[in-house]
Write a protein that holds these residues in place. Sequence first.
Motif, PDB file in Angstrom:
ATOM      1  N   THR A  10       0.845  -1.193   0.000  1.00 30.65           N
ATOM      2  CA  THR A  10       0.000   0.000   0.000  1.00 30.65           C
ATOM      3  C   THR A  10       0.888   1.253   0.000  1.00 30.65           C
ATOM      4  OG1 THR A  10      -0.057   0.203   2.409  1.00 30.65           O
ATOM      5  CG2 THR A  10      -1.721  -1.244   1.391  1.00 30.65           C
ATOM      6  N   GLU A  11       0.259   2.396  -0.218  1.00 34.99           N
ATOM      7  CA  GLU A  11       1.003   3.657  -0.132  1.00 34.99           C
ATOM      8  C   GLU A  11       1.573   3.858   1.269  1.00 34.99           C
ATOM      9  OE1 GLU A  11      -0.925   7.138  -1.719  1.00 34.99           O
ATOM     10  OE2 GLU A  11      -1.753   5.991  -3.403  1.00 34.99           O
ATOM     11  N   ASP A  12       0.818   3.457   2.294  1.00 29.73           N
ATOM     12  CA  ASP A  12       1.318   3.556   3.665  1.00 29.73           C
ATOM     13  C   ASP A  12       2.549   2.668   3.860  1.00 29.73           C
ATOM     14  OD1 ASP A  12      -0.615   5.392   4.436  1.00 29.73           O
ATOM     15  OD2 ASP A  12      -1.898   3.900   5.411  1.00 29.73           O
ATOM     16  N   ASP A  13       2.514   1.456   3.294  1.00 26.65           N
ATOM     17  CA  ASP A  13       3.676   0.563   3.378  1.00 26.65           C
ATOM     18  C   ASP A  13       4.904   1.213   2.754  1.00 26.65           C
ATOM     19  OD1 ASP A  13       2.316  -1.594   4.611  1.00 26.65           O
ATOM     20  OD2 ASP A  13       1.750  -2.448   2.663  1.00 26.65           O
ATOM     21  N   ILE A  14       4.725   1.804   1.589  1.00 26.18           N
ATOM     22  CA  ILE A  14       5.854   2.456   0.907  1.00 26.18           C
ATOM     23  C   ILE A  14       6.396   3.601   1.754  1.00 26.18           C
ATOM     24  CG2 ILE A  14       6.556   3.803  -1.120  1.00 26.18           C
ATOM     25  CD1 ILE A  14       6.310   0.782  -1.638  1.00 26.18           C
ATOM     26  N   ALA A  15       5.514   4.364   2.378  1.00 24.84           N
ATOM     27  CA  ALA A  15       5.954   5.466   3.245  1.00 24.84           C
ATOM     28  C   ALA A  15       6.739   4.926   4.443  1.00 24.84           C
ATOM     29  CB  ALA A  15       4.758   6.284   3.707  1.00 24.84           C
ATOM     30  N   ILE A  16       6.262   3.838   5.035  1.00 27.76           N
ATOM     31  CA  ILE A  16       6.954   3.243   6.181  1.00 27.76           C
ATOM     32  C   ILE A  16       8.303   2.690   5.754  1.00 27.76           C
ATOM     33  CG2 ILE A  16       6.902   1.329   7.840  1.00 27.76           C
ATOM     34  CD1 ILE A  16       3.835   1.817   8.006  1.00 27.76           C
ATOM     35  N   VAL A  17       8.342   1.938   4.658  1.00 22.83           N
ATOM     36  CA  VAL A  17       9.605   1.360   4.178  1.00 22.83           C
ATOM     37  C   VAL A  17      10.597   2.480   3.847  1.00 22.83           C
ATOM     38  CG1 VAL A  17      10.689   0.014   2.323  1.00 22.83           C
ATOM     39  CG2 VAL A  17       8.598  -0.819   3.425  1.00 22.83           C
ATOM     40  N   SER A  18      10.131   3.522   3.228  1.00 21.57           N
ATOM     41  CA  SER A  18      11.006   4.657   2.914  1.00 21.57           C
ATOM     42  C   SER A  18      11.579   5.264   4.194  1.00 21.57           C
ATOM     43  CB  SER A  18      10.263   5.709   2.101  1.00 21.57           C
ATOM     44  OG  SER A  18       9.895   5.182   0.834  1.00 21.57           O
ATOM     45  N   ALA A  19      10.735   5.404   5.223  1.00 15.66           N
ATOM     46  CA  ALA A  19      11.211   5.919   6.516  1.00 15.66           C
ATOM     47  C   ALA A  19      12.201   4.944   7.153  1.00 15.66           C
ATOM     48  CB  ALA A  19      10.029   6.181   7.446  1.00 15.66           C
ATOM     49  N   GLN A  20      11.913   3.645   7.069  1.00 15.88           N
ATOM     50  CA  GLN A  20      12.822   2.645   7.623  1.00 15.88           C
ATOM     51  C   GLN A  20      14.199   2.725   6.966  1.00 15.88           C
ATOM     52  OE1 GLN A  20      10.525  -0.902   6.759  1.00 15.88           O
ATOM     53  NE2 GLN A  20       9.837  -1.080   8.883  1.00 15.88           N
ATOM     54  N   LEU A  21      14.198   2.875   5.655  1.00 21.33           N
ATOM     55  CA  LEU A  21      15.447   2.874   4.891  1.00 21.33           C
ATOM     56  C   LEU A  21      16.146   4.232   4.901  1.00 21.33           C
ATOM     57  CD1 LEU A  21      14.274   0.842   1.759  1.00 21.33           C
ATOM     58  CD2 LEU A  21      15.661   0.009   3.682  1.00 21.33           C
ATOM     59  N   GLY A  22      15.386   5.278   5.167  1.00 22.42           N
ATOM     60  CA  GLY A  22      15.958   6.616   5.101  1.00 22.42           C
ATOM     61  C   GLY A  22      16.171   7.087   3.675  1.00 22.42           C
ATOM     62  N   ARG A  23      15.445   6.505   2.756  1.00 24.98           N
ATOM     63  CA  ARG A  23      15.503   6.857   1.336  1.00 24.98           C
ATOM     64  C   ARG A  23      14.222   6.337   0.694  1.00 24.98           C
ATOM     65  NH1 ARG A  23      15.979   2.195  -1.362  1.00 24.98           N
ATOM     66  NH2 ARG A  23      17.261   0.529  -0.526  1.00 24.98           N
ATOM     67  N   PRO A  24      13.893   6.808  -0.498  1.00 26.14           N
ATOM     68  CA  PRO A  24      12.690   6.279  -1.153  1.00 26.14           C
ATOM     69  C   PRO A  24      12.812   4.777  -1.442  1.00 26.14           C
ATOM     70  CG  PRO A  24      13.408   8.316  -2.202  1.00 26.14           C
ATOM     71  CD  PRO A  24      14.503   7.908  -1.254  1.00 26.14           C
ATOM     72  N   ALA A  25      11.753   4.059  -1.133  1.00 26.11           N
ATOM     73  CA  ALA A  25      11.699   2.634  -1.466  1.00 26.11           C
ATOM     74  C   ALA A  25      11.632   2.488  -2.980  1.00 26.11           C
ATOM     75  CB  ALA A  25      10.469   1.998  -0.822  1.00 26.11           C
ATOM     76  N   ARG A  26      12.318   1.466  -3.509  1.00 26.03           N
ATOM     77  CA  ARG A  26      12.348   1.273  -4.963  1.00 26.03           C
ATOM     78  C   ARG A  26      11.778  -0.084  -5.341  1.00 26.03           C
ATOM     79  NH1 ARG A  26      18.233   1.540  -6.977  1.00 26.03           N
ATOM     80  NH2 ARG A  26      18.418   0.007  -5.333  1.00 26.03           N
ATOM     81  N   ASN A  27      10.908  -0.076  -6.290  1.00 28.02           N
ATOM     82  CA  ASN A  27      10.442  -1.276  -6.970  1.00 28.02           C
ATOM     83  C   ASN A  27       9.908  -2.363  -6.043  1.00 28.02           C
ATOM     84  OD1 ASN A  27      13.051  -0.171  -8.688  1.00 28.02           O
ATOM     85  ND2 ASN A  27      11.193  -0.496  -9.884  1.00 28.02           N
ATOM     86  N   VAL A  28       9.233  -1.952  -4.980  1.00 25.82           N
ATOM     87  CA  VAL A  28       8.623  -2.895  -4.050  1.00 25.82           C
ATOM     88  C   VAL A  28       7.363  -3.464  -4.711  1.00 25.82           C
ATOM     89  CG1 VAL A  28       7.514  -3.148  -1.796  1.00 25.82           C
ATOM     90  CG2 VAL A  28       9.547  -1.683  -2.042  1.00 25.82           C
ATOM     91  N   VAL A  29       7.284  -4.786  -4.776  1.00 29.08           N
ATOM     92  CA  VAL A  29       6.132  -5.437  -5.403  1.00 29.08           C
ATOM     93  C   VAL A  29       5.229  -6.120  -4.386  1.00 29.08           C
ATOM     94  CG1 VAL A  29       7.284  -5.731  -7.628  1.00 29.08           C
ATOM     95  CG2 VAL A  29       7.450  -7.543  -5.904  1.00 29.08           C
ATOM     96  N   GLY A  30       5.664  -6.171  -3.129  1.00 23.61           N
ATOM     97  CA  GLY A  30       4.839  -6.774  -2.093  1.00 23.61           C
ATOM     98  C   GLY A  30       5.536  -6.721  -0.753  1.00 23.61           C
ATOM     99  N   ILE A  31       4.782  -7.047   0.273  1.00 18.77           N
ATOM    100  CA  ILE A  31       5.335  -7.153   1.611  1.00 18.77           C
ATOM    101  C   ILE A  31       5.439  -8.645   1.925  1.00 18.77           C
ATOM    102  CG2 ILE A  31       5.085  -6.540   4.040  1.00 18.77           C
ATOM    103  CD1 ILE A  31       5.494  -4.129   2.103  1.00 18.77           C
ATOM    104  N   ALA A  32       6.664  -9.099   2.165  1.00 15.79           N
ATOM    105  CA  ALA A  32       6.905 -10.520   2.354  1.00 15.79           C
ATOM    106  C   ALA A  32       6.854 -10.939   3.821  1.00 15.79           C
ATOM    107  CB  ALA A  32       8.255 -10.904   1.744  1.00 15.79           C
ATOM    108  N   ALA A  33       7.045 -10.002   4.739  1.00 14.81           N
ATOM    109  CA  ALA A  33       6.940 -10.291   6.175  1.00 14.81           C
ATOM    110  C   ALA A  33       6.671  -8.980   6.901  1.00 14.81           C
ATOM    111  CB  ALA A  33       8.219 -10.939   6.691  1.00 14.81           C
ATOM    112  N   ARG A  34       5.964  -9.098   8.025  1.00 12.96           N
ATOM    113  CA  ARG A  34       5.610  -7.921   8.818  1.00 12.96           C
ATOM    114  C   ARG A  34       5.949  -8.148  10.286  1.00 12.96           C
ATOM    115  NH1 ARG A  34       2.328  -4.230   6.214  1.00 12.96           N
ATOM    116  NH2 ARG A  34       1.402  -4.945   4.261  1.00 12.96           N
ATOM    117  N   CYS A  35       6.145  -7.055  10.973  1.00 11.14           N
ATOM    118  CA  CYS A  35       6.278  -7.038  12.424  1.00 11.14           C
ATOM    119  C   CYS A  35       4.923  -7.421  13.020  1.00 11.14           C
ATOM    120  CB  CYS A  35       6.698  -5.636  12.859  1.00 11.14           C
ATOM    121  SG  CYS A  35       6.768  -5.394  14.649  1.00 11.14           S
TER     122      CYS A  35
END
Length: 173
Positions: A10-35
Amino acid sequence: MTRPPFAPVTEDDIAIVSAQLGRPARNVVGIAARCVCGAPTVVATAPRLADGTPFPTLYYLTHPAATAALSFLEATQVMNEYNQLLSDDEQVRSRYRRAHEGFLADRETLGTVPEIAGISSGGMPERVKCLHALAAHALAAGPGVNPIGDLALARAAWTPDVCECLDYTTADE
């Protein structure tokens, strides 16, 4: 061939992943595992990035606490121990090869990239090179699939069953 069970991104997932990485997330096609709280821990990444670059690392560990725990573990030189285990234990070696083959089959469901054919990540199937990648695969595939990833997760001071996430929802406020 069926696609691995990636959760839709989701857009929220991309925002979270980008925050986690400290950079824009690239080419994410799915979430394979979650907290346990639901935040992404491992993303599935396209085997070819938007700029055309081949990207063999299908399962990418994004969770900062998990990344730190695996980095600490790598600093202890435990990879030497795991490489010796691969050398000495035929059963572990066989399971590790099957993990490699399963990883390749998962990635193939997203497309064929000739430049990375037969290449998985983390050093599979011959050696242990990157515990982050192996733990990401173990988290995505579930216990019992990647023996070295399972060992690393058991030894690391982190689990997805205990939330250590930042509040990403307020990070931009």
